[in-house]
Design an enzyme around this catalytic site. Structure first.
Site, PDB file in Angstrom:
ATOM      1  N   ASP A  13     -34.635  11.222 -32.777  1.00 23.27           N
ATOM      2  CA  ASP A  13     -35.036  12.414 -32.012  1.00 23.27           C
ATOM      3  C   ASP A  13     -33.879  13.075 -31.269  1.00 23.27           C
ATOM      4  OD1 ASP A  13     -37.634  11.871 -32.844  1.00 23.27           O
ATOM      5  OD2 ASP A  13     -38.068  10.656 -31.073  1.00 23.27           O
ATOM      6  N   LYS A  16     -31.892  16.393 -34.705  1.00 21.54           N
ATOM      7  CA  LYS A  16     -31.332  16.518 -36.063  1.00 21.54           C
ATOM      8  C   LYS A  16     -31.925  17.731 -36.785  1.00 21.54           C
ATOM      9  CE  LYS A  16     -32.778  12.352 -37.023  1.00 21.54           C
ATOM     10  NZ  LYS A  16     -33.255  11.947 -35.688  1.00 21.54           N
ATOM     11  N   GLY A  17     -33.259  17.902 -36.639  1.00 21.66           N
ATOM     12  CA  GLY A  17     -33.935  19.010 -37.334  1.00 21.66           C
ATOM     13  C   GLY A  17     -33.324  20.341 -36.965  1.00 21.66           C
ATOM     14  N   GLY A  40     -40.003  12.977 -37.446  1.00 18.80           N
ATOM     15  CA  GLY A  40     -40.571  14.249 -37.013  1.00 18.80           C
ATOM     16  C   GLY A  40     -39.421  15.128 -36.576  1.00 18.80           C
ATOM     17  N   HIS A  41     -39.082  16.119 -37.397  1.00 19.09           N
ATOM     18  CA  HIS A  41     -37.924  16.966 -37.114  1.00 19.09           C
ATOM     19  C   HIS A  41     -38.410  18.365 -36.724  1.00 19.09           C
ATOM     20  CE1 HIS A  41     -35.232  14.187 -39.797  1.00 19.09           C
ATOM     21  NE2 HIS A  41     -35.787  13.582 -38.782  1.00 19.09           N
ATOM     22  N   GLN A 223     -34.452   9.200 -38.300  1.00 20.45           N
ATOM     23  CA  GLN A 223     -34.300   8.151 -37.284  1.00 20.45           C
ATOM     24  C   GLN A 223     -32.879   8.206 -36.690  1.00 20.45           C
ATOM     25  OE1 GLN A 223     -35.936   6.922 -40.515  1.00 20.45           O
ATOM     26  NE2 GLN A 223     -37.614   7.910 -39.487  1.00 20.45           N
TER      27      GLN A 223
HETATM   28  P1  GDP Z   1     -35.115  15.001 -34.528  1.00 20.18           P
HETATM   29  O1  GDP Z   1     -36.123  13.984 -34.916  1.00 20.18           O
HETATM   30  O2  GDP Z   1     -33.764  14.427 -34.357  1.00 20.18           O
HETATM   31  O3  GDP Z   1     -35.116  16.199 -35.446  1.00 20.18           O
HETATM   32  O4  GDP Z   1     -35.545  15.531 -33.097  1.00 20.18           O
HETATM   33  P2  GDP Z   1     -37.036  15.922 -32.615  1.00 20.18           P
HETATM   34  O5  GDP Z   1     -37.401  17.210 -33.224  1.00 20.18           O
HETATM   35  O6  GDP Z   1     -37.960  14.776 -32.798  1.00 20.18           O
HETATM   36  O7  GDP Z   1     -36.812  16.023 -31.049  1.00 20.18           O
HETATM   37  C1  GDP Z   1     -35.837  16.858 -30.512  1.00 20.18           C
HETATM   38  C2  GDP Z   1     -36.525  17.837 -29.550  1.00 20.18           C
HETATM   39  O8  GDP Z   1     -35.531  18.513 -28.830  1.00 20.18           O
HETATM   40  C3  GDP Z   1     -37.323  18.904 -30.263  1.00 20.18           C
HETATM   41  O9  GDP Z   1     -38.432  19.237 -29.470  1.00 20.18           O
HETATM   42  C4  GDP Z   1     -36.347  20.078 -30.345  1.00 20.18           C
HETATM   43  O10 GDP Z   1     -37.003  21.338 -30.416  1.00 20.18           O
HETATM   44  C5  GDP Z   1     -35.651  19.923 -29.046  1.00 20.18           C
HETATM   45  N1  GDP Z   1     -34.281  20.429 -28.974  1.00 20.18           N
HETATM   46  C6  GDP Z   1     -33.256  20.286 -29.857  1.00 20.18           C
HETATM   47  N2  GDP Z   1     -32.115  20.741 -29.325  1.00 20.18           N
HETATM   48  C7  GDP Z   1     -32.434  21.196 -28.080  1.00 20.18           C
HETATM   49  C8  GDP Z   1     -31.672  21.734 -27.008  1.00 20.18           C
HETATM   50  O11 GDP Z   1     -30.456  21.891 -27.085  1.00 20.18           O
HETATM   51  N3  GDP Z   1     -32.357  22.041 -25.861  1.00 20.18           N
HETATM   52  C9  GDP Z   1     -33.688  21.873 -25.725  1.00 20.18           C
HETATM   53  N4  GDP Z   1     -34.260  22.238 -24.596  1.00 20.18           N
HETATM   54  N5  GDP Z   1     -34.430  21.344 -26.710  1.00 20.18           N
HETATM   55  C10 GDP Z   1     -33.800  20.990 -27.864  1.00 20.18           C
HETATM   56  P1  IMO Z   2     -36.773  10.952 -36.290  1.00 20.58           P
HETATM   57  O1  IMO Z   2     -36.282  11.181 -37.696  1.00 20.58           O
HETATM   58  C1  IMO Z   2     -37.617   8.180 -33.104  1.00 20.58           C
HETATM   59  C2  IMO Z   2     -39.177   4.267 -34.228  1.00 20.58           C
HETATM   60  C3  IMO Z   2     -40.591   3.918 -33.834  1.00 20.58           C
HETATM   61  C4  IMO Z   2     -40.444   2.435 -33.623  1.00 20.58           C
HETATM   62  C5  IMO Z   2     -39.472   2.026 -34.728  1.00 20.58           C
HETATM   63  C6  IMO Z   2     -40.138   1.492 -35.976  1.00 20.58           C
HETATM   64  O2  IMO Z   2     -37.769  11.956 -35.836  1.00 20.58           O
HETATM   65  O3  IMO Z   2     -35.620  10.799 -35.357  1.00 20.58           O
HETATM   66  P2  IMO Z   2     -41.482   2.649 -37.958  1.00 20.58           P
HETATM   67  O4  IMO Z   2     -42.751   3.456 -37.934  1.00 20.58           O
HETATM   68  O5  IMO Z   2     -40.321   3.376 -38.531  1.00 20.58           O
HETATM   69  O6  IMO Z   2     -41.662   1.289 -38.564  1.00 20.58           O
HETATM   70  O7  IMO Z   2     -41.162   2.363 -36.391  1.00 20.58           O
HETATM   71  O8  IMO Z   2     -38.742   3.187 -35.044  1.00 20.58           O
HETATM   72  N1  IMO Z   2     -39.024   5.518 -35.018  1.00 20.58           N
HETATM   73  C7  IMO Z   2     -38.510   6.641 -34.530  1.00 20.58           C
HETATM   74  N2  IMO Z   2     -38.115   6.927 -33.275  1.00 20.58           N
HETATM   75  N3  IMO Z   2     -37.483   9.062 -34.108  1.00 20.58           N
HETATM   76  C8  IMO Z   2     -37.844   8.772 -35.363  1.00 20.58           C
HETATM   77  O9  IMO Z   2     -37.590   9.586 -36.393  1.00 20.58           O
HETATM   78  C9  IMO Z   2     -38.429   7.525 -35.617  1.00 20.58           C
HETATM   79  N4  IMO Z   2     -38.917   6.906 -36.716  1.00 20.58           N
HETATM   80  C10 IMO Z   2     -39.263   5.678 -36.344  1.00 20.58           C
HETATM   81  O10 IMO Z   2     -40.995   4.588 -32.684  1.00 20.58           O
HETATM   82  O11 IMO Z   2     -39.828   2.187 -32.392  1.00 20.58           O
HETATM   83 MG    MG Z   3     -37.975  13.266 -34.269  1.00 19.56          MG
END
Ligand code: GDP
Ligand code: IMO
Ligand code: MG
Length: 422
Positions: A13, A16-17, A40-41, A223
């Site tokens: 999280d 990356k997305g 979840g990106h 991840q």
């Molecule tokens: P990912 O799994 O690495 O793609 O990240 P996620 O989407 O799960 O979580 C990142 C969160 O941070 C999302 O809600 C993005 O919209 C948000 N985000 C990414 N970059 C920024 C930033 O620079 N500032 C803020 N406020 N939100 C950001």
């Molecule tokens: P993105 O791509 C954050 C975490 C779960 C748990 C562990 C194992 O959005 O960054 P699993 O279901 O993979 O067997 O769970 O890994 N986890 C993540 N945490 N971002 C993710 O993906 C994750 N995918 C799995 O919360 O701790």
């Molecule tokens: Mg994510």
């Protein structure tokens, strides 16, 4: 932009997305190489929010090819739902998405086993996303998996599913869970197989042809480094190689065809699920949650938050070979007077500047902090590095230096436009 592997440098999280969406502008192909719909990106385009789980985030840019590589585990029902969801939002998913023949299929028994194992673990649970990821990769390693190429072959699929259900229903019964109906699973999966058949391809051969055409390939990590099955905080990890090597095995593109590794990291630290997190901090967690931030994109769970952990990100640079850094969410620290950065761990009388492999030792590690003055001014409207408050610049330069890679991108908000290039 040459062939680029993008990885999460923390616990997932990292944003990356968003960064993939930005970098896709100059790429031709985007490939997911590991993980499944546990990812979840999030990408914002104008007011519209998109959350991608299995489909590469590049799908939102017209004219780009997106591939789900051999290293991904695919829940076909979830993938069909994701495609349909994107179509409803007006995103083109036709001729621009390929699914590897050799990606492994996630079944309902994987999800049920994931759930049952978590229940059995009790307070030692991993806190998985319950998407069946661990059991699916387990079957792959045990050579009892079913692949996409089998899913789209009706006769073979029927035989394989019968055998797999027989064995897995016995296991489910032993756990006290309800066994699955062959008829129901078969019908659902065959329908999904028919729907997905036109997307299925030999993605390895396709990628090598694209490389020969000099197309630029972006490898979208899922991840993060410390969720890696080998390099993460085992057993509190996911079941794939989330580090840069996973991009090679999960796509069939060899290491000597890769040019750059970009590490994405937040300006602070977050983690969803269980497991050690030395720099975890209640105040920063409460502050970010109070702003409505840091809730999981897949499960909606509140993420645990803490100060930036430079020991972890330095370790991430080492195991991924990170060349360049994209730091996101700097705006999350805008209101703080003092910002802490973890620069070492203390465990008893021993100091660590790397992550100890023994999980018990790591759980006992206390962070050693260095303080930085906050800039106490909003950054989300800043358009260039030059406009960044000097204290924010110093903080960013310091965390990049501690991490040991070149700072290239700074993100000041979730939108595409809120991206600064250095
Ligand atoms: P990912 O799994 O690495 O793609 O990240 P996620 O989407 O799960 O979580 C990142 C969160 O941070 C999302 O809600 C993005 O919209 C948000 N985000 C990414 N970059 C920024 C930033 O620079 N500032 C803020 N406020 N939100 C950001
Ligand atoms: P993105 O791509 C954050 C975490 C779960 C748990 C562990 C194992 O959005 O960054 P699993 O279901 O993979 O067997 O769970 O890994 N986890 C993540 N945490 N971002 C993710 O993906 C994750 N995918 C799995 O919360 O701790
Ligand atoms: Mg994510």
């Amino acid at each position: 932009m040459p062939n680029t592997i993008l990885v999460g440098a923390q616990w997932g999280d990292e944003g990356k997305g968003k960064i993939i969406d930005v970098l896709t502008e100059t790429a031709d192909v985007v490939v997911r190489t590991q993980g499944g719909n546990n990812a979840g990106h999030t990408v914002y385009i104008g007011p519209k929010k998109y959350v991608l789980h299995l489909i590469p985030s590049g799908i939102l840019r017209p004219g780009k090819m997106c591939l789900i590589g051999n290293g991904v585990v695919v829940d076909p029902i979830s993938l069909v739902g994701e495609i349909e969801g994107l179509l409803k939002l007006g995103v083109k998913v036709n001729g621009n998405l390929l699914l590897s023949e050799t990606a492994h299929v996630v079944f309902p028994y994987h999800r049920l086993l994931d759930e049952q194992r978590e229940i059995r673990k009790g307070k030692n649970k991993i806190g998985t996303t319950k998407r069946g990821i661990g059991p699916a990769y387990g079957d792959k390693a045990a050579r009892t998996g079913v692949r996409v190429v089998d899913l789209i072959n009706p006769a073979r699929f029927e035989l394989l599913l019968k055998a797999r259900l027989k064995e897995n229903n016995e296991i489910l019964k032993a756990f006290g869970a309800t066994p699955l109906s062959f008829k129901k699973v078969h019908e659902e999966y065959r329908r999904a197989g028919d729907y997905l058949a036109s997307f299925v391809a030999n993605t390895v051969v396709w990628l090598h042809e694209a490389a020969r055409r000099k197309e630029k390939i972006l490898f979208e990590g899922a991840q993060g480094t410390f969720l890696d099955i080998d390099h993460g905080t085992y057993p509190f990890v996911t079941s794939s190689n989330t580090t840069s090597g996973g991009a090679c095995t999960g796509s069939g593109v060899p290491p000597n065809r890769m040019d750059t590794v970009v590490g994405v990291m937040k300006a602070y630290t977050t983690r969803v699920g269980e497991g050690p997190l030395p720099s975890e901090n209640v105040e920063i967690s409460d502050m970010l949650h109070g702003l409505g931030r840091e809730f999981g994109a897949t499960t909606g769970r509140a993420r645990r938050c803490g100060w930036f952990d430079a020991v972890a990100t330095r370790h991430a640079t080492m195991v991924n070979g990170i060349d360049e850094l994209a730091v996101t969410n700097i705006d999350g620290l805008d209101t703080l007077e003092t910002i802490k950065v973890c620069t070492g761990y203390r465990c008893g009388s021993k100091m660590y500047d790397y992550i100890p492999n023994d999980i018990e030792t790591f759980s006992k590690c206390q962070p050693v902090y260095t303080d930085f003055p906050g800039w106490m001014t909003p950054t989300h409207e800043i358009k260039s590095w030059k406009q960044m408050p000097p204290k924010a610049k110093s903080y960013l330069k310091a965390i990049a230096e501690l991490t040991g890679a070149k700072l290239s991108i700074v993100s000041v908000g979730p939108a595409r436009e809120q991206t600064l290039f250095l």
